[in-house]
Design an enzyme around this catalytic site. Sequence first.
Site, mmCIF file in Angstrom:
data_model
loop_
_atom_site.group_PDB
_atom_site.id
_atom_site.type_symbol
_atom_site.label_atom_id
_atom_site.label_comp_id
_atom_site.label_asym_id
_atom_site.label_seq_id
_atom_site.Cartn_x
_atom_site.Cartn_y
_atom_site.Cartn_z
ATOM 1 N N HIS A 252 -7.843 7.115 -5.187
ATOM 2 C CA HIS A 252 -6.920 6.736 -4.110
ATOM 3 C C HIS A 252 -6.368 5.324 -4.344
ATOM 4 O O HIS A 252 -5.152 5.119 -4.381
ATOM 5 C CB HIS A 252 -7.660 6.805 -2.756
ATOM 6 C CG HIS A 252 -6.846 6.366 -1.585
ATOM 7 N ND1 HIS A 252 -6.215 7.244 -0.739
ATOM 8 C CD2 HIS A 252 -6.559 5.133 -1.106
ATOM 9 C CE1 HIS A 252 -5.561 6.569 0.199
ATOM 10 N NE2 HIS A 252 -5.762 5.279 0.005
ATOM 11 N N GLU A 253 -7.273 4.369 -4.499
ATOM 12 C CA GLU A 253 -6.831 2.979 -4.697
ATOM 13 C C GLU A 253 -6.074 2.859 -6.026
ATOM 14 O O GLU A 253 -5.146 2.056 -6.140
ATOM 15 C CB GLU A 253 -8.025 2.014 -4.650
ATOM 16 C CG GLU A 253 -8.884 2.083 -3.375
ATOM 17 C CD GLU A 253 -8.107 1.872 -2.073
ATOM 18 O OE1 GLU A 253 -7.035 1.240 -2.106
ATOM 19 O OE2 GLU A 253 -8.582 2.372 -1.019
ATOM 20 N N HIS A 256 -2.477 3.428 -5.409
ATOM 21 C CA HIS A 256 -1.839 2.192 -4.932
ATOM 22 C C HIS A 256 -1.562 1.254 -6.114
ATOM 23 O O HIS A 256 -0.494 0.655 -6.210
ATOM 24 C CB HIS A 256 -2.766 1.459 -3.953
ATOM 25 C CG HIS A 256 -2.855 2.061 -2.584
ATOM 26 N ND1 HIS A 256 -1.751 2.251 -1.794
ATOM 27 C CD2 HIS A 256 -3.913 2.485 -1.849
ATOM 28 C CE1 HIS A 256 -2.137 2.775 -0.621
ATOM 29 N NE2 HIS A 256 -3.448 2.933 -0.635
ATOM 30 N N GLU A 282 0.965 4.800 0.790
ATOM 31 C CA GLU A 282 -0.045 5.840 0.999
ATOM 32 C C GLU A 282 0.400 7.164 0.374
ATOM 33 O O GLU A 282 -0.432 7.991 0.011
ATOM 34 C CB GLU A 282 -0.362 6.003 2.488
ATOM 35 C CG GLU A 282 -1.053 4.788 3.116
ATOM 36 C CD GLU A 282 -2.368 4.402 2.447
ATOM 37 O OE1 GLU A 282 -2.998 5.261 1.803
ATOM 38 O OE2 GLU A 282 -2.767 3.222 2.546
#
Lengths: 487, 487
Positions: A252-253, A256, A282
Amino acid sequence: MKKKQAYRHATGVMYYDMETAMPKGGAEDFAKTMGVLSEEIYKMETSEELKALVAELYEHKDELDEITRREVEEHQESIARIACIPMEEYVDYESTVSMASSVWQKAKQENDYKLFEPYLKKLIDYNRKFALYYAPEKDPYDTLLDQYEKGMNREMLDRFFDEIAKAFRPLVEKTAAKRDEIDDSFLFKNYPIDLQDKLSREVMQLMGIDGNYCTLGEVEHPFTDNYSKHDVRITTHYHEDMLASSFYSVVHEGGHALYELNTGDELIGSPLASGASMGMHESQSRLFENIIGRSYAFVKAIYPKILALFPEQLKGITDVDFYRAVNKSVPSLIRTEADELTYCFHVMIRYELEKQLIGGTLSTEELPEKWKELYEKYLGIRPETDTEGCLQDSHWAGGSFGYFPSYAIGSAYGAQIMESMKKDVDVDACVAKGDLSPVNAWITEKIWKYGMLKKPAELIRNACGAAFDPKYYVDYMTKKYNQLYKL
Amino acid sequence: MKKKQAYRHATGVMYYDMETAMPKGGAEDFAKTMGVLSEEIYKMETSEELKALVAELYEHKDELDEITRREVEEHQESIARIACIPMEEYVDYESTVSMASSVWQKAKQENDYKLFEPYLKKLIDYNRKFALYYAPEKDPYDTLLDQYEKGMNREMLDRFFDEIAKAFRPLVEKTAAKRDEIDDSFLFKNYPIDLQDKLSREVMQLMGIDGNYCTLGEVEHPFTDNYSKHDVRITTHYHEDMLASSFYSVVHEGGHALYELNTGDELIGSPLASGASMGMHESQSRLFENIIGRSYAFVKAIYPKILALFPEQLKGITDVDFYRAVNKSVPSLIRTEADELTYCFHVMIRYELEKQLIGGTLSTEELPEKWKELYEKYLGIRPETDTEGCLQDSHWAGGSFGYFPSYAIGSAYGAQIMESMKKDVDVDACVAKGDLSPVNAWITEKIWKYGMLKKPAELIRNACGAAFDPKYYVDYMTKKYNQLYKL
């Protein structure tokens, strides 16, 4: 601009340090220093010289090149947001935010909501007040929503969440009835942290994250921060008894991070050199975490590495078993650990609560009970502690109200972007081969390189050839969960 | 003062972050931001308002209370040191320093002195120039020495090092002849880093370091930093094949930390709330690392914990064996790994080189060869690479010239302080019991609590009832090594 960037950099690093390295006892000094620096920033942002300069440029913005024009617009907006607030309130707010994270951490660890409540109340009151300073005629929660995602408001979100809920609720019910068909117990064996850390490096490499410009830190609540495309920090939290938790935090990160790492070089040093909005950000993190990261192709590519690190724990488990396990849908208490299907309900609960907290119809005193009620209503389960309840997320402690909906909107953006990408790239084939470069190249071209040069709606149109439409998200989820559970 | 403290805090944290967390690619952004912030600091320090204010207070300093008077003196000096430098040169110097650490790290890792040389040259030239701005009539290296230790100059150091060398050289020769009598091979087995990390926590606890106010980080070259007594950071570097290396780094840096952690509360927020000088600081770190940390009593106290962590590696090794091993004297190439006896020669070599580098009689081009020569001359060994030679230390990359002698002076201070403490405290007995609180209480009372309120000479007199005298150091070392090797 250089000075602004330097302050943003210094305060950003101080926050990162506070989360990763600062001794707990340093919290008060940290808050004091952030107070002083925020006063400096306030004075700089609201100086007559800067205001006059930006106002003049703004007046002539149609004569400027595209980058300069967008920079001027951003400056104009950031000045407007800050200049409407009296300096003492701005400084007091920044000092409160910088103290609140430490207090929240302690409150969460000790399941002591009372400790955090006065900070939460103060932050809510300030956020409402500041929103009204900025747009006195507008509903304050709409103002806050718009700050994270241009054009977002309650009306649009109510509609969006209704549509999502209507489509997902039957899926949740059907999967719940079949939950025993998928075994995920092996994900909860003992997974030593040093080996999980090695896995983090493997998955970062697979994603094409350049370690020269992006590091991985350990924190209470994972986040990504960046000060330029050459200094991006992702973070994770290792749980010895949960393999998927940190693994998917990193993915997830990492999403980003890829967004920031692939900003166009022409924006270096510009205030536009960052993701377009929280919803767009997101969309990238959730696209990587779920649509790509929880696809069979991705599991197939990374599973041999996982198996090599944990041969005992995963004895007899195939990549298909693993794929099914990380997609098992079970209503649960913690948003960041939630499966892709129930996740949106976690966001809806927070959206519901924020509307009322900022709207003034729910007090911070009533929050813990209301939180529990809504978990029962939306997910049929009730947290026993506030640690697993309203203290679980870091966002409110950071002063972010109106951020949570970005996760849901982002998930929907992601699904639409994926549909479009698949027309040009055989995503499953490259991912399964362990080569994500065609994927990264496509998104760089369509979205990442633009930073804040284009606004979210423009970026979606640019990437998808059409306006945002949640139907892609609904279709994707319906198809995925129908296949997975053979509904 | 609040603003000054805030800038010191922010830039300090940025440096700490650069050493511990920043991706390598972030170095240029870091240097840019430090450039901007150093300009802000310069403007603040040299503003007419501040200068006038401090000058007026300084004129009336005899009417002020002790703390305010010393604060005014420190302000006066820090303004004088900075105001004599043109702003552009100050900012360029600070930007160079902030870039140099990253370049040095790379140069050290790749044994590529040429990469670092231009930075080193620039830093030397600036240091010489700035010293002459500040005191045009004085030898620039004397000015730099005085900056780290009030009253220190070449004449005094030449005498000091002569005396030390005369006393230590015969000891080095005698121990060299008997080196095979002590076996330290078990210190170089495989010691997993996660277990070494546990040992670090144990030894910090034994030393009485409060984890609420002091954390431990991992870096290339260990150091201690602090932003107040509530936020102290020690760091270490783990080598999997050297147990004593990180262990004694932690004890050394722990000594620095204790000094800061025990500053008097009345100095909180004051610029005096930090160690009195680099010599005093190193006296505490070297006192803990060696005089206490390498005593039999200390080894006896900690050894059961070490053995519990590494039962296989230390099978059959007693605490006496361990004590002898960590004190074995062998001329070696790396200062931070050196034994207590040969250590001073490492410092003398650097002192010799700095005198010539700042004096202009040695060029940066000639440095690597000169370094090797001096190692042959003083220690009878010759480094094969610059990584093990003139690239080993971080100090010059940080712009510190004149710092190294503090280690030797500090060691001598430490020996004299210990002699005095032993009159009041049965140091060996409490240390052997694993209770260092009487030791810490005594030093707090005599030294730590004062911060910069008293100057080094005053502190030595306060703690020892007499002026500084290197004979305690000579006596201590002679006695220790005579006993150890039964010379």
